[in-house]
Design an enzyme around this catalytic site. Sequence first.
Site, PDB file in Angstrom:
ATOM      1  N   ASP A 147      60.073  12.710  22.421  1.00 60.63           N
ATOM      2  CA  ASP A 147      59.842  12.542  20.987  1.00 60.63           C
ATOM      3  C   ASP A 147      58.496  13.125  20.583  1.00 60.63           C
ATOM      4  OD1 ASP A 147      62.175  10.996  20.076  1.00 60.63           O
ATOM      5  OD2 ASP A 147      61.425   9.466  21.450  1.00 60.63           O
TER       6      ASP A 147
ATOM      7  N   ASP B 200      69.449  12.540  19.925  1.00 56.09           N
ATOM      8  CA  ASP B 200      68.900  11.261  19.482  1.00 56.09           C
ATOM      9  C   ASP B 200      69.003  10.980  17.994  1.00 56.09           C
ATOM     10  OD1 ASP B 200      67.724   8.794  19.964  1.00 56.09           O
ATOM     11  OD2 ASP B 200      65.694   9.541  19.733  1.00 56.09           O
TER      12      ASP B 200
ATOM     13  N   HIS C 244      62.827  13.450  14.214  1.00 57.61           N
ATOM     14  CA  HIS C 244      63.701  12.343  13.842  1.00 57.61           C
ATOM     15  C   HIS C 244      63.038  10.973  13.937  1.00 57.61           C
ATOM     16  CE1 HIS C 244      64.465  13.061  18.191  1.00 57.61           C
ATOM     17  NE2 HIS C 244      64.496  11.746  18.254  1.00 57.61           N
TER      18      HIS C 244
ATOM     19  N   HIS D  17      63.985  13.727  27.242  1.00 49.86           N
ATOM     20  CA  HIS D  17      63.942  13.650  25.779  1.00 49.86           C
ATOM     21  C   HIS D  17      62.531  13.237  25.379  1.00 49.86           C
ATOM     22  CE1 HIS D  17      64.906  13.037  21.650  1.00 49.86           C
ATOM     23  NE2 HIS D  17      64.616  11.758  21.703  1.00 49.86           N
TER      24      HIS D  17
END
Length: 949
Positions: free
Chosen positions: A59, A181, A431, A57
Amino acid sequence: MATPEYTPFVFLLLLFQSSVWGFPVCQTPQESPTCGYKSCHATKPGMLNVHLVPHTHDDVGWLKTVDQYFYGDRNDIQHAGVQYILDSVVDQLLKNPDRRFIYVETAFFYRWWKQQTDDMQNTVKQLVNEGRLEFVNGGWCMSDEATTHYSAVIDQMTMGLRFLNDTFGHCGRPRVAWHIDPFGHAREHASMFAQMGYDGFFFGRLDYQDRNRRMVAREQEMLWRASESLTPPMADLFTGILPNGYNPPEGFCWDQSCDDPPIRDDPDLEDYNVDDVVTRFLHIAHGQALVYKTNHIIMTMGSDFQYENANLWYKNLDKLIRYVNQMQSNGSEVNVLYSTPSCYLQELHRANLTWPLKGDDFFPYADSAHDFWTGYFTSRPALKRYERISNSYLQTCKQLEVLGGPISRKGPFGAGDSETLKKAMAVAQHHDAVSGTEKQHVANDYARKLANGWAHCQVLVSNTLSSLSGSSAPRVYCEHLNISVCPLTETMNVYNPLARPVSWPVRLPVNGTAYRISDVVPVSQATAAVRRGRGYAVNELLFQVQAPPLGYSTYSVSLLQNGPPSPQSSPLPRAPKAFLRVTFDPETGLLSSLSNLETQQTVKLSQNFYWYNASDGNNSESIQMSGAYIFRPNTSTPFIISKTAKIETLQNSVVQEVRQWFSPWVSQVVRLYTDSRALELEWTVGPVPIGDDLGKEVISRLDSSINSSGVFYTDSNGREMLQRRKDYRPTWNLRQSEPIAGNYYPINSRAYIKDDKDQLTVVTDRSQGGGSIQDGSLEIMLHRRLLYDDVRGVGEPLNEMSDIYPEGLVVRGRHLLSLSPPATAADTHRPLAQEVVLQPSSMDFEKEFSGLQAVLPPAVHLLTVSQWDQDTVLLRLEHQYQASESKEHSQPVTVNLQKLFSTLDVLGVSEMNLSANQWKDEMTRLDWKAESGTHHTGVTNQLSAYSAL
């Protein structure tokens, strides 16, 4: 073109000015690819099949900037380097054909791909064609779902998916949406994913009470019916909740950032642990199977920025699969395999079961009793506003790129482009971007990227305007009109990006007192204070402009005399063409009523500002503090900033104003423009005082005589409206532990309360959080200044300051209020919300121009006009009304595309899905059985396809 049924979007490629078809999409796959569902490893019937999904994951900005994350810079903040993850994963996939890996964030993959050699690119293409490397989600980023507008989400998804399509063809197209997430999930996102052709959707976070109920009922996988307007299964999406968020099971993390012991399988060593690992894994697998519905379960083997040294993970996963499966010879019924979300989804589909239906959304999200993630709905309000106006300017930029042709990109003002702002806006949807949950230096970087994108678009716009007007005079752009700062020139022009004419008030800073075609009002004290030396105009020139659809109008600004200011006067009486009347309490200076003069409606209405003291964690019930994510007031009763407001009134032929001062750090202007059906509340808040060592969450609250019965309504990402009920969740019995934060919801563009007779709607100029805590009341959070971190990872308090505002951030914004009968309210608030989202741009250029031959029908919104390649244009037409929302406008509409544009000759039309990575007539999706037992067939003609010359 006629739409045969109610459809939300029609997405087309238009061929123009050429007879050559050449769309760079939907490449023909290479010979006999085994990607997608064909690449899945075999499972074993009658056994519990455990799908291990190696993933990372990544970001697109959070604790570090996008650049820092990609290169592995500033590891003192967080150890993470995306380029090394991709290097390492590709190397390890080549060593064992059974291994699988999924990748999500195209913004990072795009950067990495550009740096690779031809040989490495061919190697990666082979891995993709064999399904060993699979893309899921595929957007430029994994967008936030609470604070994003649907138009910007569609743009960022299109950008990422187009790159994958152009680069890898059929095998690059994701089958699964993957939002592991984001902090709560919007129904409109599910609707968009369905219309983009996804077969399923997986996420990691949902309210802890909802999860507990679903585990007991074995309803962690469902069919999400994501629209009340669209005929099933058009907006139906199979949705699954992952078992561990997006982390591996406890004790099975083998990244360099993990502390779990590796599998030690040398029997001659004293610390041999294979038996222990297998026993623990079987225990976890059987436990997980108890809360899911089939003999297939999924385990996410990875987490934040993992697989930088992929050998650690794969070496242990290889062993885990081997040793667990060896137990089958001893009677074990557990089968472990490398898998992907799409392979897992395929097995759920093959199970041919009936799935529960979900009709609402997954807001608000709480991870325990006092920890509601509803603060980020408002966090970083200035960045949220900048993102919203950047989206508006991007649409203007893309439209003028089409209308101007090649000269727009390379003209008298140099080389301009829309790509820079497209990428900046795409990253801003992340996000931890527009959500406001990033570190301050990362927020600054997002804003810097947007500003750079604006600069590139301004060159493009100048080139287009030069071509259309025949003038190469330098252009001036008014980017700070909200604080009355703009270099004044002799002509003023407003470009309208909407496909219908608009009337728009323009306020220009001036020092003169009398001008042709306009009135003059003095700059307010609040505006003079908030400018901080960036402008010194003492007056504002105020006039209404009318701009044609996809076009601009020019107005001369001529000083007539230097005399006394125009007359200003007293209270707020009825204007000559007023649709609304507002009254104020003469003792308090506050609003007291709002009337719609057309419908003869009047409601009692007061408005004031309050703040909630933010919890510092020193509480007997919980140590949770308010922070960038969490909203937790330390009392259910907000503190009023002032019971009275000092007022000043102004009136001229264009506007009536009441300027209110509540405190040195809170002021407001209440405006009613001539011919307007909306009352404007322009609020200015900050610097929020913290001398009492308390963080504050500042709200504007409207209290009315409307009998709302504990119900209010909010939009979902700017599209459809959803009903909200106080202390209630549609799918489980809520135990309410936070009466304020637990009743807050995201408001992306509008919210309303109503009863049988009256509907009061508030249109916002950015995403904000709000609720209806009392009947007839609607409160919206404007600003947050907090002194503690909420321990959700960002590691710093939300205490925004800058060089201009060293004592704390000042934020200015607008709320637009309308009062209508409920049956016709949408006819007012929907077009009003579109005007706020796609606001006209003020520039100086000459001549009047419209890019359309005819105005589109009121129900149709022109969502996208964008250059696709040399001879094709992306066009999205949107039916902007929900079914049954408007008696007049919720009906199917006919649009003639050949007579739509004034500068383009349409030679051909081909319809695609919403994200532009599949031809519409080729789009198929998996079919699912709803819990009602009704069997919905796969979507093959969700929207009708057209192709003609």
